[in-house]
Design a protein around this motif. Sequence first.
Motif, PDB file in Angstrom:
ATOM      1  N   VAL A 247       0.851  -1.190   0.000  1.00  0.00           N
ATOM      2  CA  VAL A 247       0.000   0.000   0.000  1.00  0.00           C
ATOM      3  C   VAL A 247       0.881   1.233   0.000  1.00  0.00           C
ATOM      4  O   VAL A 247       1.977   1.227   0.562  1.00  0.00           O
ATOM      5  N   ILE A 248       0.390   2.273  -0.657  1.00  0.00           N
ATOM      6  CA  ILE A 248       1.120   3.537  -0.619  1.00  0.00           C
ATOM      7  C   ILE A 248       0.935   4.143   0.773  1.00  0.00           C
ATOM      8  O   ILE A 248      -0.051   3.856   1.450  1.00  0.00           O
ATOM      9  N   PRO A 249       1.872   4.960   1.206  1.00  0.00           N
ATOM     10  CA  PRO A 249       1.827   5.469   2.578  1.00  0.00           C
ATOM     11  C   PRO A 249       0.914   6.678   2.798  1.00  0.00           C
ATOM     12  O   PRO A 249       1.123   7.452   3.713  1.00  0.00           O
ATOM     13  N   ILE A 250      -0.075   6.826   1.954  1.00  0.00           N
ATOM     14  CA  ILE A 250      -1.110   7.844   2.166  1.00  0.00           C
ATOM     15  C   ILE A 250      -2.448   7.137   2.023  1.00  0.00           C
ATOM     16  O   ILE A 250      -2.538   6.084   1.386  1.00  0.00           O
ATOM     17  N   GLU A 251      -3.476   7.707   2.624  1.00  0.00           N
ATOM     18  CA  GLU A 251      -4.775   7.024   2.611  1.00  0.00           C
ATOM     19  C   GLU A 251      -5.293   6.810   1.196  1.00  0.00           C
ATOM     20  O   GLU A 251      -5.727   5.727   0.838  1.00  0.00           O
ATOM     21  N   SER A 252      -5.279   7.862   0.389  1.00  0.00           N
ATOM     22  CA  SER A 252      -5.661   7.723  -1.017  1.00  0.00           C
ATOM     23  C   SER A 252      -5.102   8.908  -1.788  1.00  0.00           C
ATOM     24  O   SER A 252      -4.902   9.997  -1.231  1.00  0.00           O
ATOM     25  N   VAL A 253      -4.868   8.693  -3.070  1.00  0.00           N
ATOM     26  CA  VAL A 253      -4.358   9.747  -3.942  1.00  0.00           C
ATOM     27  C   VAL A 253      -5.368  10.896  -3.991  1.00  0.00           C
ATOM     28  O   VAL A 253      -5.004  12.072  -3.893  1.00  0.00           O
ATOM     29  N   GLU A 254      -6.653  10.550  -4.124  1.00  0.00           N
ATOM     30  CA  GLU A 254      -7.686  11.577  -4.238  1.00  0.00           C
ATOM     31  C   GLU A 254      -7.741  12.464  -2.991  1.00  0.00           C
ATOM     32  O   GLU A 254      -7.802  13.686  -3.087  1.00  0.00           O
ATOM     33  N   LYS A 255      -7.725  11.833  -1.821  1.00  0.00           N
ATOM     34  CA  LYS A 255      -7.783  12.603  -0.571  1.00  0.00           C
ATOM     35  C   LYS A 255      -6.527  13.431  -0.366  1.00  0.00           C
ATOM     36  O   LYS A 255      -6.583  14.575   0.100  1.00  0.00           O
ATOM     37  N   ALA A 256      -5.375  12.871  -0.730  1.00  0.00           N
ATOM     38  CA  ALA A 256      -4.115  13.589  -0.536  1.00  0.00           C
ATOM     39  C   ALA A 256      -4.016  14.811  -1.447  1.00  0.00           C
ATOM     40  O   ALA A 256      -3.617  15.889  -0.996  1.00  0.00           O
ATOM     41  N   ILE A 257      -4.387  14.673  -2.718  1.00  0.00           N
ATOM     42  CA  ILE A 257      -4.271  15.813  -3.629  1.00  0.00           C
ATOM     43  C   ILE A 257      -5.287  16.893  -3.268  1.00  0.00           C
ATOM     44  O   ILE A 257      -4.998  18.090  -3.348  1.00  0.00           O
ATOM     45  N   TYR A 258      -6.450  16.485  -2.816  1.00  0.00           N
ATOM     46  CA  TYR A 258      -7.456  17.455  -2.387  1.00  0.00           C
ATOM     47  C   TYR A 258      -6.979  18.208  -1.146  1.00  0.00           C
ATOM     48  O   TYR A 258      -7.081  19.440  -1.085  1.00  0.00           O
TER      49      TYR A 258
END
Length: 100
Positions: free
Chosen positions: A23-34
């Motif tokens: 898993v990537i170390p952030i919850e989700s790409v969408e949530k992180a970029i937002y």
Amino acid sequence: MIWSVLDGDQKKEGFTTQPNVYVIPIESVEKAIYAESQTDPHFPFSTANRSFTGPKDFHNHLQQKRIATQNEIFDYLMDRNDAIFQEIGEVLRNFLANET
């Protein structure tokens, strides 16, 4: 060899107990970029639209309007979160080194 790399929120689903699932170390790409769009004063993907229903809507808008490609979003998030991406980066480097 088959690998899977999933959003961090998939960790709770138990997939990471399987071999070669990471898993990537952030919850989700969408949530992180937002979230970055809300906090980074130098956020590079500007848009006049501010009526998003949530992170996924914002992420899709960036791509549909060609404001940012998926690769540009990934590069931005990795640059902003370099330290936390080191572990998975090392796993991928080791995998690629062993495949050549």
